[in-house]
Design an enzyme around this catalytic site. Structure first.
Site, PDB file in Angstrom:
ATOM      1  N   GLY A  34       0.840  -1.203   0.000  1.00  0.00           N
ATOM      2  CA  GLY A  34       0.000   0.000   0.000  1.00  0.00           C
ATOM      3  C   GLY A  34       0.871   1.247   0.000  1.00  0.00           C
ATOM      4  O   GLY A  34       2.103   1.163   0.058  1.00  0.00           O
ATOM      5  N   SER A  35       0.214   2.403  -0.037  1.00  0.00           N
ATOM      6  CA  SER A  35       0.974   3.648  -0.170  1.00  0.00           C
ATOM      7  C   SER A  35       1.747   3.989   1.102  1.00  0.00           C
ATOM      8  O   SER A  35       2.857   4.541   1.033  1.00  0.00           O
ATOM      9  CB  SER A  35       0.024   4.794  -0.547  1.00  0.00           C
ATOM     10  OG  SER A  35      -1.023   4.903   0.393  1.00  0.00           O
ATOM     11  N   GLY A 104      -7.496  -3.395   1.247  1.00  0.00           N
ATOM     12  CA  GLY A 104      -7.850  -2.360   0.269  1.00  0.00           C
ATOM     13  C   GLY A 104      -6.975  -2.450  -0.972  1.00  0.00           C
ATOM     14  O   GLY A 104      -7.394  -2.098  -2.074  1.00  0.00           O
ATOM     15  N   GLU A 111      -0.499 -10.684   3.302  1.00  0.00           N
ATOM     16  CA  GLU A 111      -0.288  -9.799   4.467  1.00  0.00           C
ATOM     17  C   GLU A 111      -0.612 -10.518   5.767  1.00  0.00           C
ATOM     18  O   GLU A 111       0.102 -10.382   6.763  1.00  0.00           O
ATOM     19  CB  GLU A 111      -1.154  -8.547   4.333  1.00  0.00           C
ATOM     20  CG  GLU A 111      -0.688  -7.595   3.246  1.00  0.00           C
ATOM     21  CD  GLU A 111      -1.632  -6.441   3.000  1.00  0.00           C
ATOM     22  OE1 GLU A 111      -1.176  -5.405   2.495  1.00  0.00           O
ATOM     23  OE2 GLU A 111      -2.842  -6.554   3.303  1.00  0.00           O
ATOM     24  N   LYS A 129      -7.701   6.645   9.726  1.00  0.00           N
ATOM     25  CA  LYS A 129      -7.999   5.205   9.678  1.00  0.00           C
ATOM     26  C   LYS A 129      -8.538   4.687  11.011  1.00  0.00           C
ATOM     27  O   LYS A 129      -8.966   3.541  11.102  1.00  0.00           O
ATOM     28  CB  LYS A 129      -6.726   4.424   9.325  1.00  0.00           C
ATOM     29  CG  LYS A 129      -6.044   4.851   8.027  1.00  0.00           C
ATOM     30  CD  LYS A 129      -6.691   4.208   6.845  1.00  0.00           C
ATOM     31  CE  LYS A 129      -6.063   4.538   5.515  1.00  0.00           C
ATOM     32  NZ  LYS A 129      -4.740   3.998   5.293  1.00  0.00           N
TER      33      LYS A 129
HETATM   34  C1  5RP Z   1      -3.325  -3.661   1.145  1.00  0.00           C
HETATM   35  C2  5RP Z   1      -3.645  -3.088   2.478  1.00  0.00           C
HETATM   36  C3  5RP Z   1      -3.132  -1.717   2.762  1.00  0.00           C
HETATM   37  O1  5RP Z   1      -2.282  -1.802   3.855  1.00  0.00           O
HETATM   38  C4  5RP Z   1      -4.285  -0.823   3.079  1.00  0.00           C
HETATM   39  O2  5RP Z   1      -5.167  -0.845   1.967  1.00  0.00           O
HETATM   40  C5  5RP Z   1      -3.831   0.604   3.357  1.00  0.00           C
HETATM   41  O3  5RP Z   1      -3.322   1.167   2.193  1.00  0.00           O
HETATM   42  P1  5RP Z   1      -2.740   2.650   2.142  1.00  0.00           P
HETATM   43  O4  5RP Z   1      -1.519   2.654   2.998  1.00  0.00           O
HETATM   44  O5  5RP Z   1      -2.451   2.871   0.686  1.00  0.00           O
HETATM   45  O6  5RP Z   1      -3.810   3.582   2.658  1.00  0.00           O
HETATM   46  O7  5RP Z   1      -4.271  -3.701   3.308  1.00  0.00           O
HETATM   47  O8  5RP Z   1      -3.961  -4.885   0.925  1.00  0.00           O
END
Ligand code: 5RP
Length: 261
Positions: A34-35, A104, A111, A129
């Protein structure tokens, strides 16, 4: 360059940077997806390059594996590593008990395996979050492509008997075609609005044939590092119940030194 960063991006950046400080020489580290996790991977790459940090990284997606290699981190598989000292990953939601919704980015399966195989999991997130009750973010569930519509029906039937507010389930798409995960599966997003009993829901979902794994991470996360848009970072530890806050630029440090030209 930092002027171009939105408050949310700043929050992700400072949380990731702070969490990367927990990584020590010789560690085997799970690298999230993720970012936010990408900022952490870049920071670890800097530490490898500039400080001679020696680590083995276990990525949780092909995207993270590619980034980790690009920034100079030695990448190994989970089976090569065996067990991990620490995993650092982002989240879509976390509650007061550090239970999470993840997936997401469609990487929840690797993970969850990687985080579970770690002595410690640290979540890095922007303050937005944090939730009182999980469920506003649609819960991702990884399902095998075979019979996915039947699996969806079985999930909907199960949801009718559970403590959730919404029961609609959608197939995640990538344009015109279903999104395919690194394990060649599909993702169903469960629009639950509010999850009354996350532990029960996680168990029920994983009993349904066709479900590979769900995005509820219960009792896995130990610490949360929360970034704020003004550069503040909050560190919460579930095990010892402590909360610490770092102010931006404490000790005269320029938090964004690696971003400025
Ligand atoms: C990926 C994930 C990410 O950790 C989660 O979606 C958060 O993403 P971001 O840091 O881009 O907000 O679970 O599967």
């Amino acid at each position: 360059m930092t002027e171009e960063m939105s408050p949310i991006e700043t929050a992700k950046y400072v949380a990731a940077r702070r969490a990367a400080e927990f990584v020590q020489d010789g560690m085997r580290v799970g690298l999230g997806t993720g970012s936010t996790a990408a900022w952490m991977v870049r920071r670890l790459g800097e530490r490898v390059r500039d400080d001679g940090l020696r680590i083995k990284g276990v990525p949780t997606s092909t995207a993270t594996a590619q980034l980790a290699r690009e920034v100079g981190i030695e990448v190994v598989s989970l089976d090569q590593a065996g067990w991990l000292d620490l995993t650092i990953d982002g989240a879509d939601e976390f509650d007061g008990e550090f239970n999470l919704i993840k997936g997401g980015g469609a990487a929840l399966l690797q993970e969850k395996i990687v985080a579970t195989a770690s002595d410690q999991m640290i979540v890095i997130a922007d303050a937005g979050k944090e939730v009182e009750t999980l469920g506003a973010f649609p819960l991702p569930v990884e399902v095998i492509p075979f019979g996915w519509q039947t699996t969806r029906t079985l999930i909907e039937e199960a949801l009718d008997t559970l403590d959730v507010l919404g029961t609609s389930v959608t197939l995640r798409m990538n344009g015109e075609v279903p999104r395919v995960t690194d394990e060649s599966n599909h993702i169903l997003d469960l629009h639950l609005k509010r999850i009354g009993n996350a532990r029960q829901l996680a168990l029920v979902l994983n009993q349904i044939p066709g479900v590979v794994e769900n995005g509820l991470f219960i009792d896995i996360c130990d610490k949360v590092v929360i970034g704020h848009g003004d550069g503040r970072v909050e560190l919460r530890d579930l095990n010892d119940g402590t909360v610490e806050t770092d102010q931006p630029g404490e000790n005269g440090e320029n938090l964004f030194s690696d971003l400025t030209d």
